[in-house]
Design a protein around this motif. Structure first.
Motif, PDB file in Angstrom:
ATOM      1  N   ARG A 264      -2.339   5.926   8.566  1.00 49.07           N
ATOM      2  CA  ARG A 264      -2.898   5.402   9.817  1.00 49.07           C
ATOM      3  C   ARG A 264      -3.720   6.450  10.564  1.00 49.07           C
ATOM      4  N   PHE A 265      -3.202   7.685  10.665  1.00 55.17           N
ATOM      5  CA  PHE A 265      -3.869   8.691  11.491  1.00 55.17           C
ATOM      6  C   PHE A 265      -4.933   9.499  10.768  1.00 55.17           C
TER       7      PHE A 265
ATOM      8  N   LEU B 170      -4.472   0.656   6.261  1.00 61.09           N
ATOM      9  CA  LEU B 170      -3.281   0.083   5.626  1.00 61.09           C
ATOM     10  C   LEU B 170      -3.609  -1.193   4.867  1.00 61.09           C
ATOM     11  N   TYR B 171      -4.800  -1.722   5.076  1.00 62.09           N
ATOM     12  CA  TYR B 171      -5.221  -2.954   4.391  1.00 62.09           C
ATOM     13  C   TYR B 171      -6.339  -2.690   3.382  1.00 62.09           C
ATOM     14  N   ARG B 172      -6.546  -1.402   3.024  1.00 64.08           N
ATOM     15  CA  ARG B 172      -7.578  -1.063   2.048  1.00 64.08           C
ATOM     16  C   ARG B 172      -7.212  -1.668   0.689  1.00 64.08           C
ATOM     17  N   GLY B 173      -8.174  -2.353   0.076  1.00 58.56           N
ATOM     18  CA  GLY B 173      -7.907  -3.023  -1.190  1.00 58.56           C
ATOM     19  C   GLY B 173      -7.461  -4.472  -1.019  1.00 58.56           C
TER      20      GLY B 173
ATOM     21  N   LEU C 236      -4.898   3.895  -4.066  1.00 61.21           N
ATOM     22  CA  LEU C 236      -4.536   5.271  -4.405  1.00 61.21           C
ATOM     23  C   LEU C 236      -5.714   6.227  -4.348  1.00 61.21           C
ATOM     24  N   SER C 237      -6.840   5.774  -3.826  1.00 64.74           N
ATOM     25  CA  SER C 237      -8.077   6.561  -3.884  1.00 64.74           C
ATOM     26  C   SER C 237      -7.920   7.955  -3.290  1.00 64.74           C
ATOM     27  N   LYS C 238      -7.198   8.083  -2.202  1.00 61.98           N
ATOM     28  CA  LYS C 238      -7.024   9.385  -1.554  1.00 61.98           C
ATOM     29  C   LYS C 238      -6.190  10.351  -2.389  1.00 61.98           C
TER      30      LYS C 238
ATOM     31  N   MET D 295       0.833  -1.203   0.000  1.00 57.66           N
ATOM     32  CA  MET D 295       0.000   0.000   0.000  1.00 57.66           C
ATOM     33  C   MET D 295       0.869   1.254   0.000  1.00 57.66           C
ATOM     34  N   VAL D 296       1.838   1.307   0.903  1.00 58.50           N
ATOM     35  CA  VAL D 296       2.709   2.482   1.029  1.00 58.50           C
ATOM     36  C   VAL D 296       3.572   2.641  -0.218  1.00 58.50           C
ATOM     37  N   ARG D 297       4.109   1.550  -0.725  1.00 59.85           N
ATOM     38  CA  ARG D 297       4.956   1.615  -1.915  1.00 59.85           C
ATOM     39  C   ARG D 297       4.184   2.179  -3.105  1.00 59.85           C
ATOM     40  N   ALA D 298       2.921   1.767  -3.269  1.00 58.37           N
ATOM     41  CA  ALA D 298       2.093   2.274  -4.364  1.00 58.37           C
ATOM     42  C   ALA D 298       1.864   3.776  -4.215  1.00 58.37           C
TER      43      ALA D 298
END
Length: 314
Positions: free
Chosen positions: A157-158, A166-169, A248-250, A131-134
């Motif tokens: 997270r916040f 962090l587990y979205r998707g 990447l929705s946000k 997630m973070v890497r994307a």
């Protein structure tokens, strides 16, 4: 179990993890520029959505510099080593366990099931890093939202709902991983067996760890790995597109559209952009990166296992 046997078992497991992790890092680094372009195209980044694969590579290099092609790759290595280590090692462990449970079982079903379970296990253990890497790879120079790995973790997270964010998707990822990993591992193992069975003189060579058996030549490993990757990703790609859109929705202009179930997003992508420009957008680059990535990954895993004195039989 005696201390000697425990130590031997631990060393064997450590070697498998090392071989798998190193193979995954080699493979991902080899295709890192194409991996970033794939993410930019999948999620319709405003700077590159009108471009093709080659023109996007050139534009990223000109706009952001050569090393921007590797943006997010450092984080990806943090994810890729444990991901590949867990995937390759758990595949061998699942395969052994299923053979013991069904000694007369169908070898094809065992390979397919073991591959799927191995993929699911690896994803569950490393998904937040993906997630973070994307997110980091999607950023364009001058428009950064995150300053780095730690900042991205903290921000998601916040500001996006705690640890679950962090587990979205995760759901479309797991659904896509079942055919992706299952078919990839199954194809490689089956092709390896067929090559050694029918073309041993051309595609095989003596096993350095056991002269009485054969292993694939490097060229044959590359072919089998590339074909296996192509088979798996063809079926799973639409779900990979959904995964990236959700991750990447946000960062997308119409982020509100992605606050839905994964299958609703799948239908939305299909209705808005169709099959080739939506569900399979970026597929050409996925073949360009996926085929060599799996070719390098399977080849290096087999090679490292040979160097470490591990069994490479199918």
């Amino acid at each position: 179990m005696s201390d000697a046997l425990q130590s031997q078992s631990f060393n064997h497991l450590a070697k498998k993890l090392l071989a798998g992790g190193a193979a995954g890092c080699c493979a991902k680094t080899a295709v890192a520029p194409l991996d970033r372009i794939k993410i930019l195209l999948q999620a319709h980044n405003q700077h590159y959505k009108h471009l093709g694969v080659i023109s996007s590579l050139i534009q990223v290099k000109n706009k952001e510099g050569f090393f921007s092609l590797y943006k997010g790759n450092g984080v990806h290595m943090l994810r890729m080593f444990p991901y590949a280590a867990i995937q390759f090692t758990s595949f061998d462990l699942y395969k052994q366990a299923l053979r013991h449970l069904h000694s007369e079982g169908n070898v094809h079903l065992i390979r397919l099931t073991s591959g799927s379970l191995a993929g699911l296990t690896a994803v569950l253990c490393t998904y937040p890093l993906d997630m973070v890497r994307a997110r980091l790879a999607f950023q364009v120079s001058g428009e950064h939202i995150y300053t780095g790995l730690v900042d991205a973790f903290r921000s998601i997270r916040f500001h996006e709902g705690g640890v679950p964010a962090l587990y979205r998707g995760m759901v479309p990822t797991l659904l896509g991983m079942v055919p992706y990993a299952g078919i990839s591992f199954y194809s490689f193992e089956t092709l390896k067996e067929l090559c050694l069975q029918y073309f041993p003189d051309y595609l095989g060579r003596s096993n350095p760890n056991n002269p009485d058996t054969l292993v694939l030549r490097t060229s044959a490993k590359i072919f089998c790995g590339g074909f296996a990757g192509a088979m798996g990703q063809t079926l799973a790609y639409p779900l990979d597109v959904v995964r990236r859109r959700v991750q990447l929705s946000k960062m997308l202009p119409e982020s509100h559209k992605y606050k839905r179930k994964w299958y609703q997003i799948l239908l939305m992508v299909y209705r808005e952009d169709g099959v080739f420009r939506g569900l399979y957008r970026g597929m050409s680059i996925n073949y360009m990166r996926g085929v060599p990535m799996y070719a390098v990954s399977f080849t290096m895993n087999e090679t490292f296992k040979e160097l470490l004195g591990l069994d490479t039989s199918s």
